[in-house]
Design a protein around this motif. Structure first.
Motif, PDB file in Angstrom:
ATOM      1  N   PRO A   7       0.710  -1.255   0.065  1.00 47.71           N
ATOM      2  CA  PRO A   7      -0.061   0.025  -0.125  1.00 47.71           C
ATOM      3  C   PRO A   7       0.922   1.421  -0.067  1.00 47.71           C
ATOM      4  CG  PRO A   7      -1.194  -1.657   1.257  1.00 47.71           C
ATOM      5  CD  PRO A   7       0.313  -2.222   0.841  1.00 47.71           C
ATOM      6  N   PRO A   8       1.894   1.282   0.864  1.00 47.68           N
ATOM      7  CA  PRO A   8       2.770   2.595   0.588  1.00 47.68           C
ATOM      8  C   PRO A   8       3.072   2.949  -0.770  1.00 47.68           C
ATOM      9  CG  PRO A   8       3.198   1.621   2.334  1.00 47.68           C
ATOM     10  CD  PRO A   8       2.542   0.454   1.811  1.00 47.68           C
ATOM     11  N   LYS A   9       3.683   1.707  -1.378  1.00 44.54           N
ATOM     12  CA  LYS A   9       3.959   1.878  -2.606  1.00 44.54           C
ATOM     13  C   LYS A   9       2.689   2.396  -3.762  1.00 44.54           C
ATOM     14  CE  LYS A   9       7.361  -1.832  -2.763  1.00 44.54           C
ATOM     15  NZ  LYS A   9       7.784  -3.164  -3.298  1.00 44.54           N
ATOM     16  N   TRP A  10       1.604   1.855  -3.489  1.00 41.88           N
ATOM     17  CA  TRP A  10       0.515   2.386  -4.387  1.00 41.88           C
ATOM     18  C   TRP A  10       0.154   3.864  -3.941  1.00 41.88           C
ATOM     19  CZ3 TRP A  10      -2.454  -2.563  -2.214  1.00 41.88           C
ATOM     20  CH2 TRP A  10      -1.933  -3.750  -2.771  1.00 41.88           C
ATOM     21  N   CYS A  11       0.286   4.201  -2.579  1.00 42.09           N
ATOM     22  CA  CYS A  11      -0.193   5.575  -2.308  1.00 42.09           C
ATOM     23  C   CYS A  11       0.962   6.587  -3.168  1.00 42.09           C
ATOM     24  CB  CYS A  11       0.006   5.877  -0.796  1.00 42.09           C
ATOM     25  SG  CYS A  11      -1.392   4.919   0.008  1.00 42.09           S
ATOM     26  N   ASP A  12       2.349   6.072  -3.103  1.00 43.15           N
ATOM     27  CA  ASP A  12       3.199   6.866  -3.817  1.00 43.15           C
ATOM     28  C   ASP A  12       2.973   6.964  -5.276  1.00 43.15           C
ATOM     29  OD1 ASP A  12       4.449   7.364  -1.475  1.00 43.15           O
ATOM     30  OD2 ASP A  12       6.243   5.738  -1.762  1.00 43.15           O
ATOM     31  N   ALA A  13       2.463   5.707  -6.007  1.00 40.04           N
ATOM     32  CA  ALA A  13       2.353   5.861  -7.364  1.00 40.04           C
ATOM     33  C   ALA A  13       1.092   6.590  -7.571  1.00 40.04           C
ATOM     34  CB  ALA A  13       1.985   4.275  -7.713  1.00 40.04           C
ATOM     35  N   LEU A  14       0.009   6.597  -6.707  1.00 37.87           N
ATOM     36  CA  LEU A  14      -1.062   7.614  -6.858  1.00 37.87           C
ATOM     37  C   LEU A  14      -0.811   9.182  -6.911  1.00 37.87           C
ATOM     38  CD1 LEU A  14      -3.671   5.482  -5.268  1.00 37.87           C
ATOM     39  CD2 LEU A  14      -3.816   5.856  -7.726  1.00 37.87           C
ATOM     40  N   GLU A  15       0.113   9.219  -5.882  1.00 33.03           N
ATOM     41  CA  GLU A  15       0.594  10.665  -5.524  1.00 33.03           C
ATOM     42  C   GLU A  15       1.417  11.271  -6.859  1.00 33.03           C
ATOM     43  OE1 GLU A  15       0.466  14.017  -3.463  1.00 33.03           O
ATOM     44  OE2 GLU A  15      -0.288  12.273  -2.464  1.00 33.03           O
ATOM     45  N   ALA A  16       1.816  10.185  -7.491  1.00 33.67           N
ATOM     46  CA  ALA A  16       2.843  10.702  -8.891  1.00 33.67           C
ATOM     47  C   ALA A  16       1.987  10.673  -9.995  1.00 33.67           C
ATOM     48  CB  ALA A  16       3.946   9.679  -8.876  1.00 33.67           C
ATOM     49  N   GLY A  17       0.456  10.461  -9.782  1.00 30.93           N
ATOM     50  CA  GLY A  17       0.033  10.619 -11.060  1.00 30.93           C
ATOM     51  C   GLY A  17      -0.497   9.242 -11.614  1.00 30.93           C
ATOM     52  N   HIS A  18      -0.112   8.286 -11.245  1.00 31.09           N
ATOM     53  CA  HIS A  18      -0.162   6.781 -11.941  1.00 31.09           C
ATOM     54  C   HIS A  18      -1.589   6.197 -11.714  1.00 31.09           C
ATOM     55  CE1 HIS A  18       3.594   6.952 -13.092  1.00 31.09           C
ATOM     56  NE2 HIS A  18       4.213   6.904 -12.057  1.00 31.09           N
TER      57      HIS A  18
END
Length: 137
Positions: free
Chosen positions: A72-83
């Motif tokens: 989940p932290p990786k997913w949150c980072d990816a979402l924050e990056a616009g993915h």
């Protein structure tokens, strides 16, 4: 000063000091007590939601909590990056799998939603929108 006046003055002074002391102690005690609002570890909430979801991919057992909590932290980072969710699930670093376990694509969509709800709820609507656009939700 007569004795009654002296006693009254001493009592008044004692009362003032006692009130001041209580006030200071109350502030100190309030500051030292932990908050009555419990904090929930997002990792524990996530793992519990995964167990409760009864995903087909984990019919033989849910992966270790520590392994699941890494995603989940990786997913949150990816979402924050616009993915998008699709981008995350096309990427080997963010696809939920381990050395001894994997996740079917349909369950992976659900896992991303559960992880987002627990770790970065501000992205939950975007995840749902991504899943709806892909026909997976």
């Amino acid at each position: 000063m007569n004795i009654r006046t002296a006693i009254a003055a001493v009592l008044a002074a004692t009362a003032c000091l006692t009130l001041a002391s209580c006030s200071d102690n109350a502030d100190t005690n309030a500051a030292s007590k932990p908050s009555s609002t419990p904090t929930v570890d997002p990792g524990n909430a996530f793992v519990t939601s995964v167990i409760d979801a009864h995903l087909d991919s984990y019919a033989d057992g849910v992966p270790a909590a520590a392994e699941l909590k890494a995603f989940p932290p990786k997913w949150c980072d990816a979402l924050e990056a616009g993915h998008t969710v699709q981008w995350m699930l096309d990427n080997v670093d963010t696809y939920p799998s381990g050395e001894t376990w994997g996740t079917g694509k349909t369950d992976a969509y659900q896992l991303v939603l559960l992880g987002t709800q627990a770790y970065c709820p501000k992205w939950t609507d975007q995840v749902r929108d991504d899943l709806r656009e892909s026909g997976e939700y």
